[in-house]
Write an enzyme that holds these catalytic residues in place. Structure first.
Site: not given
Ligand code: ACO
Length: 430
Positions: A268, A307, A363
């Site tokens: 995460h 994702h 990210d």
């Protein structure tokens, strides 16, 4: 004529059931009337990791994972990133509408005047080992705030909830900055109320001997945009933790600690940290093809890729990629960027990643910007937790006000032993 219902035929009994469909969902509890006989508990749905279960109705964020769309309260993330500020976006996320000029001033004043920490919090942080991970410190200190504000238990009082909202959004950057300064061994720097939310955060992180810290406007704005992009993301792992823990009616500091802990994991919010470590491990552009090959062979994952909901380019990653160029003009180019670009190029033309719809997520590039701005990798998930606090609080308030919500308590499919008698220690086989 078509009907908004689902007809289910139970082949065990031959009976048929009609279940209403609302907003593209059926209620799992409606399945319970499907029974083999009167003794039967009733049918349940089995959905580990909630891959196809809506746990709530929400009006906060909208994601279309196939099209790569993210909106907060209906506003596209691209527009907010270009035109809004983090505090304005936080207001929108929390209260559902963009604030008027007066509301924004009041809101900014309230957040700015809740940035100080009780001096005892410093003693608490002092107790951590010098190399303690700042995310571990953040999880613990935000939980500790519940002991400073016992009034926060009054979660049914809207005004009380609002006060905790000011405190949490105001104090998270201070906790984060103090954790950072503890890890580098510099004295804590107090908030400067004349600075913006991100300007003040940079001040608390990087102020040294100067009388007044002046944040670089490009970096201050870049951080603000990154905060906007991280404000909310519907029912992700940490929002789910916030709602689930909050559903026990615990105070919001404890629930935010749980959400922050959920965010810490490398699958995460810890992913941006993992991306940087991965890029360092690859070390050189020439090693990219062999690294991609090893991922395809099942040796680890390409961090920052893939994702649960985006099966297209993550819209936040697109904005961050552009932002990176602006930041690098001030800070100088991050040498790992070339490895990241090569990795993206190879992965996006490889059938393994194309067929699994694995694209860069938020990210993938954010860590490169943070590193160029002078943050150590340990701080990356902390930089995610600060802006996500507004989203967590919005999800929490929505959950508390939803009459359909109760304490979160999933069912299980029990596959263990049937009843058996206790065997005394001396009679047990080795
Ligand atoms: N690298 C290589 N292969 C991957 C990756 C990856 N990053 N992500 C998924 N896959 C593969 C899986 O091995 C699986 O392949 P298979 O069908 O041959 O078994 C397939 O793609 C589907 O993967 P799942 O694990 O089922 O996908 P899920 O939706 O459960 O996982 C997740 C999503 C956790 C984000 C995953 O893509 C991942 O681990 N990515 C790397 C970590 C990361 O970047 N996390 C940040 C997410 S964004 C955020 O939280 C802010």
């Amino acid at each position: 004529m078509s009907k908004d219902t689902l007809t289910i035929v139970d082949n065990r009994t031959g009976k048929s059931y009609e279940v209403p469909i609302t907003h593209g969902t059926i209620k799992a509890i409606d399945l319970r009337k499907i029974k083999v006989d009167a003794e039967d508990f009733g049918l349940m749905s089995y959905d580990p990791a909630f891959t196809n279960t809506a746990s709530c109705q929400s009006k906060v964020s909208f994601i279309d994972g196939d099209k790569g769309i993210l909106r907060y309260r209906g506003y596209p993330i691209e527009e907010l990133a270009e035109r809004s500020t983090y505090l304005e976006t936080a207001y929108l996320v929390l209260f559902g509408e963009l604030p008027s000029k007066k509301q924004l001033e009041q809101w900014t004043f309230n957040i700015t005047h809740h940035t100080m920490l009780h001096e005892n919090v410093k003693k608490f942080i002092d107790g951590f080992h010098h190399d303690a991970h700042p995310m571990g410190m953040l999880v613990s200190t935000v939980a500790a705030l519940s002991t400073f504000y016992p009034d926060a238990k009054n979660i049914t009082d809207k005004n009380c909830r609002l006060l905790q909202t000011y405190r949490l959004i105001g104090k998270m950057p201070t906790l984060a900055a103090f954790a950072y300064r503890h890890s580098v061994g510099t004295p804590y720097a107090y908030p400067d109320n004349d600075l913006s939310y991100t300007g003040n955060f940079l001040n608390m992180l990087f102020k040294m001997t100067e009388i007044r810290y002046k944040p670089d406007p490009v970096l201050e704005r870049a951080l603000d945009v990154l905060f906007i992009l991280h404000a909310d993301h519907e029912q992700n792992c940490s929002a789910n933790a916030m709602r689930s823990v909050g559903s026990s009616h615990v105070d919001p500091y404890s629930a935010i600690a749980a959400a922050t802990a959920a965010l810490y994991g490398p699958l995460h919010g810890g992913a941006n940290e993992a991306v940087l470590r991965m890029l360092k491990q690859i070390g050189d552009i020439k090693n990219v093809p062999s690294f991609v090959k090893s991922v395809k062979e099942g040796h680890g994952r390409l961090m920052g890729f893939g994702h649960r909901v985006y099966k297209n380019y993550d819209p936040r990653a697109k904005i961050i990629k552009t932002l990176a160029d602006q930041v690098f003009e001030v800070t100088g180019r991050n040498p790992l960027l070339d490895i990241a670009l090569e990795l993206e190029k190879i992965a996006l033309s490889d059938d393994y990643f194309i067929s699994r719809k694995l694209y860069p997520n938020v990210d993938f590039y954010s860590g490169l910007i943070y590193q160029a701005m002078g943050f150590p990798v340990d701080m990356f998930p902390v930089l995610f937790a600060i802006p996500r606090t507004s989203g967590w609080l919005a999800q929490w308030a929505e959950m508390l006000e939803d009459p359909e919500q109760k304490i979160a308590r999933p069912r299980q499919v029990y596959l263990g032993h049937d009843v058996r008698g206790y065997v005394p220690l001396v009679e047990r086989k080795a």
